[in-house]
Write an enzyme that holds these catalytic residues in place. Structure first.
Site, mmCIF file in Angstrom:
data_model
loop_
_atom_site.group_PDB
_atom_site.id
_atom_site.type_symbol
_atom_site.label_atom_id
_atom_site.label_comp_id
_atom_site.label_asym_id
_atom_site.label_seq_id
_atom_site.Cartn_x
_atom_site.Cartn_y
_atom_site.Cartn_z
ATOM 1 N N GLY A 21 0.812 -1.215 0.000
ATOM 2 C CA GLY A 21 0.000 0.000 0.000
ATOM 3 C C GLY A 21 0.846 1.266 0.000
ATOM 4 N N HIS A 22 2.100 1.168 0.500
ATOM 5 C CA HIS A 22 3.012 2.321 0.463
ATOM 6 C C HIS A 22 3.828 2.319 -0.826
ATOM 7 C CE1 HIS A 22 2.630 3.699 4.740
ATOM 8 N NE2 HIS A 22 2.056 2.521 4.795
ATOM 9 N N ASP A 75 8.359 8.848 2.408
ATOM 10 C CA ASP A 75 7.109 8.426 3.039
ATOM 11 C C ASP A 75 6.992 9.092 4.418
ATOM 12 O OD1 ASP A 75 5.213 5.638 2.722
ATOM 13 O OD2 ASP A 75 5.287 6.565 4.690
ATOM 14 N N THR A 98 0.487 8.458 1.832
ATOM 15 C CA THR A 98 -0.189 7.455 0.989
ATOM 16 C C THR A 98 -1.656 7.284 1.398
ATOM 17 O OG1 THR A 98 0.569 5.735 2.501
ATOM 18 C CG2 THR A 98 1.942 6.157 0.587
ATOM 19 N N VAL A 298 -3.761 -10.498 -8.108
ATOM 20 C CA VAL A 298 -4.271 -10.047 -9.406
ATOM 21 C C VAL A 298 -3.831 -8.594 -9.590
ATOM 22 C CG1 VAL A 298 -6.331 -11.490 -9.238
ATOM 23 C CG2 VAL A 298 -6.449 -9.133 -8.507
ATOM 24 N N ASN A 319 -5.300 3.298 -1.815
ATOM 25 C CA ASN A 319 -4.947 3.032 -3.217
ATOM 26 C C ASN A 319 -6.131 2.432 -3.959
ATOM 27 O OD1 ASN A 319 -2.007 3.661 -3.240
ATOM 28 N ND2 ASN A 319 -2.022 2.112 -1.628
HETATM 29 N N1 UDP Z 1 -3.426 -5.091 -5.030
HETATM 30 C C1 UDP Z 1 -3.295 -5.786 -6.217
HETATM 31 N N2 UDP Z 1 -3.631 -7.102 -6.239
HETATM 32 C C2 UDP Z 1 -4.121 -7.774 -5.149
HETATM 33 C C3 UDP Z 1 -4.283 -7.043 -3.947
HETATM 34 C C4 UDP Z 1 -3.927 -5.704 -3.934
HETATM 35 O O1 UDP Z 1 -2.865 -5.236 -7.243
HETATM 36 O O2 UDP Z 1 -4.406 -8.974 -5.278
HETATM 37 C C5 UDP Z 1 -2.990 -3.679 -5.009
HETATM 38 C C6 UDP Z 1 -4.162 -2.713 -5.090
HETATM 39 O O3 UDP Z 1 -4.479 -2.444 -6.437
HETATM 40 C C7 UDP Z 1 -3.597 -1.492 -4.353
HETATM 41 C C8 UDP Z 1 -2.637 -2.105 -3.333
HETATM 42 O O4 UDP Z 1 -2.326 -3.426 -3.778
HETATM 43 O O5 UDP Z 1 -2.844 -0.688 -5.247
HETATM 44 C C9 UDP Z 1 -3.263 -2.214 -1.951
HETATM 45 O O6 UDP Z 1 -3.285 -0.948 -1.369
HETATM 46 P P1 UDP Z 1 -4.545 -0.410 -0.555
HETATM 47 O O7 UDP Z 1 -4.178 0.961 -0.072
HETATM 48 O O8 UDP Z 1 -5.777 -0.500 -1.373
HETATM 49 O O9 UDP Z 1 -4.725 -1.426 0.651
HETATM 50 P P2 UDP Z 1 -3.691 -2.095 1.703
HETATM 51 O O10 UDP Z 1 -3.234 -3.351 1.087
HETATM 52 O O11 UDP Z 1 -2.585 -1.109 1.958
HETATM 53 O O12 UDP Z 1 -4.572 -2.332 2.908
#
Ligand code: UDP
Length: 339
Positions: A21-22, A75, A98, A298, A319
């Site tokens: 996420g970062h 960050d 972020t 994915v 994100n």
């Molecule tokens: N993500 C992805 N595939 C997955 C799970 C997450 O591409 O199977 C990406 C999602 O598109 C985002 C990031 O990982 O860009 C997750 O960041 P988010 O801030 O949404 O959540 P966090 O994982 O930090 O709780």
């Protein structure tokens, strides 16, 4: 490139924290800066607290770079150590947050929340009131934020104190998405010690190739805007009970869906069960014509951009929210763990 061209090229050290996420917004920022012909060193360390604790060690590395740095983009969780290095090196220092502006404001408010507000909360207050902003209900605030001794809060506290000394805060958000918070901070009605806020979202997404992805043929066969995507971020796993509830609800809903199921928390050594063990073979059989459940990574941003996707059930990591906004996909919000 000639020596004079190289000397005029902006040279910006990007210093992310750990966690997808970062990293994700930093990678997008890197793509954007590279398209403006910037030169970019990108140091990374794996763990959140280790990154924060070690950030002051970056000084010799940054001092040895040629040509000398023009700026550092760091960050928020390394703001303190990197801020000191930036002062010593005499370079401009921007913090990259972020999160949403509202969450940034809550983090910036932590020194008050953990001291003078703590007594009010102990006496039964139900809301946190940051002047100029809509109050936050206590129930929406991550419980660790009430304790200055909690590791996560202590890391944030030591870094948010450095915010007033940086040259600006770069945010992956945009004015019409958070107009109230932006106006309160810009016009100094709230948190008057914060530096300039630079909302540069929506960040460009870099190109990923999903042509080989296993789910693509299935998605391509679905009518436009017919599929609901369910994905709850990179870190968290739902409890087995929640997974079963969700499974039953999805079956009863009759909708087509693509469910990205995480069964174990990031960085935890747990046994992974397969889909049949978790969801039951009967469910998979009964829904096989209208659903796809995946336990793998994915490329969420690309899935959200697929014409078959018509809705997104999300834990509302920032994100994910911005990716949905970018692709105009409506979100059914199920916030978890402080998101
Ligand atoms: N993500 C992805 N595939 C997955 C799970 C997450 O591409 O199977 C990406 C999602 O598109 C985002 C990031 O990982 O860009 C997750 O960041 P988010 O801030 O949404 O959540 P966090 O994982 O930090 O709780």
């Amino acid at each position: 490139m000639s020596i004079s061209q190289e000397a005029s090229q902006p040279h910006i050290a990007l210093f992310p924290s750990a966690g997808i996420g970062h990293l994700m917004p930093f990678l997008r920022l890197t793509t954007m800066l590279l398209s403006h012909d910037c030169k970019i060193p990108f140091p990374t360390i794996i763990r959140f607290e280790a990154t924060s604790r070690s950030s002051h060690l970056i000084h010799p590395l940054l001092a040895s770079l040629t040509p000398p740095l023009s700026a550092i983009f760091a960050d928020l969780v390394v703001a303190n150590g990197v801020g000191k290095a930036a002062v010593d090196l005499g370079v401009r220092n921007y913090i990259v947050s972020t999160t949403s502006l509202k969450f940034l404001s809550l983090m910036a408010y932590l020194p008050i929340l953990t001291t003078s507000d703590a007594a009010k909360l102990a006496n039964g207050a139900h809301k946190i009131e940051i002047t100029g902003m809509t109050p936050f209900p206590i129930s929406s605030i991550p419980p660790p934020f009430f304790s200055a001794d909690h590791g996560f809060t202590a890391t944030l506290l030591s870094n948010v104190k450095a915010l007033p000394y940086c040259n600006g805060i770069i945010m992956n958000t945009f004015e019409s998405f958070e107009p109230e918070s932006l106006s309160a901070i810009k016009n100094k009605r709230a948190l008057s010690n914060l530096p300039t806020i630079l909302p540069i979202g929506l960040l460009e997404t870099y190109e990923l190739n999903i042509n080989q992805a296993r789910y693509l043929p299935w998605l391509n066969d679905q009518p436009a805007e017919s599929v609901v995507l369910l994905s709850f971020g990179s870190r968290t796993a739902m409890s087995k009970d929640q997974i079963r509830e969700l499974r039953d609800g999805l079956e009863r809903s009759g909708h087509q869906f693509l469910w990205v199921l995480k069964t174990k928390k990031v960085d935890k050594d747990e046994n992974e069960e397969d889909l049949e063990e978790i969801l039951g073979s009967l469910f998979l059989e009964r829904t096989k014509d209208r659903c796809m459940v995946l336990k793998e990574w994915v490329n969420q941003q690309d899935v959200l951009g697929h014409s078959a996707i018509g809705g997104f059930v999300s834990h509302c990591g920032w994100n994910s929210v911005m990716e949905a906004a970018r692709n105009g996909v409506p979100v059914l919000a199920w916030p978890q763990h402080g998101d």
